[in-house]
Design an enzyme around this catalytic site. Structure first.
Site, PDB file in Angstrom:
ATOM      1  N   GLY A   1      -9.237  -2.601   6.522  1.00  0.00           N
ATOM      2  CA  GLY A   1     -10.277  -3.400   5.873  1.00  0.00           C
ATOM      3  C   GLY A   1     -11.662  -2.793   5.968  1.00  0.00           C
ATOM      4  CB  SER A   2     -14.841  -4.311   4.855  1.00  0.00           C
ATOM      5  OG  SER A   2     -16.210  -4.035   5.002  1.00  0.00           O
TER       6      SER A   2
END
Lengths: 144, 393
Positions: free
Chosen positions: A69-70
């Site tokens: 993820g980010s």
């Protein structure tokens, strides 16, 4: 693995963010996203369907394959650490920028590039010693 | 790891806690992804500026750094946020969001980061020279700086670019050496005309070879603003930090693997993003428009009006906006009912787009992010099509 004797299970990795910790292990075979996957106000895993769903990360050594993820997840880790809700140490099989960044800016010891078997050998509740200066994870006592 | 005197002192905390933690991050990256060495940098560009992307956790981190007295050691600029600070109403910004965004910008400014709020700092705010080692985030700017300007930068993240700015050092990895040679030759048989073709070409090449360094051969050659659009498209769909073109002066490695990009390859993506309904939002300036582009658009707008029911956004940087203002161009945009917007990026904007909205843009990067981040219908068209749709001509 260095040895297989019951009291002497150990893994070698790379100490990426220096530091050490001795305590309970929290192990998952699934990657974690700190942005969205962890509640920033409680430090509990909230990703639906995740193996660790509902588990608290605080006070433990988190052992996982890698992050996902980010990169904003790094900031979430920082925010958790400031409130004492982050893991005390993190161990990963593969290095990823999100966890590396989060650990470095938060001062969480990070041991990386540990053999994948760690995810089979160490289980939740085992007591482990993580030495990210020398790059070693040792299992001190096994959960029965 | 070999460290200089200053670096050792930084790690001992003699330059403050923020500098220590920042260098620890750069060292960790150098040990994991680099060659265990650091390199001094001349400038930095940080991303992760919008409150929408970094949230309260990011704001907290930046505030702590600023309050702890962290200062950047090199010229540093910042990426856009989610709205124009002087026209927040265009982007559905509420009061809390506005305040939090100001806090982020103020924290960065307190550290010495220039409030450039643009993804194209290389036009005037932060102009690296050929051969400069820099630490930039924002993939389109990274690829442009490496490929078009000939600078050297890793594809940094928001936090790592900021840490590099605070310490004046980056991790020495392949992107800081002359080993960054082409690994695949991309022969383009499709005809490439306007900016949207260039961004689409970058997007398609990135999808075909996401982990390679492409040498891109296009009939008619490549130059100028077009390469900005190529950089942005490529950065959207790949992990690449550089491309090469046939015009550049370098020795072509022998036995390069070769792929072909045909008209059909581009058409496939174009068809997916075809315009089927009237657009409600038209977006130009992803990445931000240069002064030349702003002038070109102003010429088309002169004496015309944007159709009712269409929001026409032309995104640019503060510095280009200022120049446009000096040239008296702002009036043309205002009279036409078009919005020349600074500081903003739609990909990190709180702007509400519903299922009923149709966004038309001439940027493959803009189309990709609008599609992944909103429920709106997305269309990709040429710049001319964008202007014609906006003006109803």
């Amino acid at each position: 693995m260095l040895g297989r004797g019951f009291r002497d299970i150990a893994f070698r990795g790379k100490g990426i963010v220096k530091g050490s910790f001795c305590g309970e292990a929290l192990v998952t075979r699934e990657p974690i996203s700190f942005l969205g996957g962890v509640d920033p106000s409680t430090g509990a895993v909230v990703e639906r369907g995740h193996e660790l769903m509902g588990k608290i990360l605080a006070r433990r050594a988190l052992i996982l394959p890698h992050g996902k993820g980010s990169t904003v997840g790094s900031y979430v880790l920082y925010s958790l650490a400031k409130r004492g809700l982050a893991p005390k140490a993190i161990v990963t099989v593969k290095t990823d920028l999100m966890i590396l960044t989060g650990c470095a800016i938060s001062g969480i010891p990070l041991l990386s590039e540990v053999p994948r078997e760690v995810l089979d050998v160490v289980v939740c509740g085992d007591v482990v010693e993580i030495d990210a200066y020398r790059g070693i994870l040792r299992v001190l006592s096994k959960q029965e | 790891m070999r460290l200089g005197r200053t670096e050792k002192m930084m790690l001992e905390g003699r330059y403050g806690e923020a500098c220590k933690r920042s260098l620890e991050l750069i060292v960790a990256i150098a040990e994991s992804y680099g060659r265990g060495e650091l390199i001094k940098i001349k400038s930095a560009h940080v991303s992760g500026v919008s409150y929408k992307s970094i949230g309260d956790a990011g704001l907290e981190y930046l505030k702590d750094l600023a309050e702890g007295g962290a200062k950047v050691r090199v010229k540093t600029t910042m990426n856009p946020c989610g709205f124009d600070l002087d026209k927040p109403w265009l982007f559905d910004v509420d009061e809390t969001f506005f305040e939090k965004q100001l806090e982020i910008i103020k924290s960065l400014e307190a550290m010495g980061v220039q409030p450039s709020l643009t993804c194209t700092p290389y036009y005037s705010d932060n102009k690296p020279r050929r051969g400069d080692h820099i630490a930039w985030a924002e993939s389109s700017a990274v690829i442009y700086a490496n490929s078009v300007i000939g600078a050297y930068t890793n594809r940094e993240s928001g936090p790592s670019a900021l840490a590099a700015a605070i310490t004046g050092r980056a991790a020495l990895a392949k992107d800081h050496t002359d080993e960054r040679k082409p690994s695949v030759m991309v022969e383009v048989t499709a005809k490439i005309f306007d900016y949207s073709d260039w961004s689409l070409l970058g997007f398609v090449v990135g999808r075909l070879v996401p982990d390679e360094v492409p040498l891109i051969k296009v009939k008619g050659g490549t130059m100028g603003d077009k390469l900005k659009y190529l950089s942005a498209g490529l950065g959207t769909s790949s992990a690449t930090s550089i491309f090469w073109t046939a015009e550049q002066d370098f020795q072509e490695p022998r036995d390069l693997k070769r792929i072909v990009v045909t008209k059909e390859d581009l058409k496939e993506v174009r068809d997916r993003w075809a315009l089927t309904r009237r657009p409600t939002v038209i977006l130009i300036g992803c990445p931000h428009c240069s002064l030349r582009e702003v002038k070109e658009i102003a010429r088309s707008l002169k004496g015309r009006r944007v159709r009712r029911g269409v929001m026409f956004l032309i995104l640019t940087s503060r510095s280009v906006y200022r120049k446009a203002s000096e040239l008296g161009l702002l009036e043309i945009f205002e009279r036409a009912g078009a919005h020349l917007v600074k500081d903003a990026c739609l990909a990190v904007s709180p702007k509400k787009l519903s299922r009923n909205d149709v966004v038309l843009t001439d940027s493959a990067k803009g189309a990709y992010y609008a599609e992944t981040m909103t429920n709106a219908t997305i269309a990709l068209g040429g710049r001319r099509a964008c202007l014609e749709e906006a003006l109803g001509i």
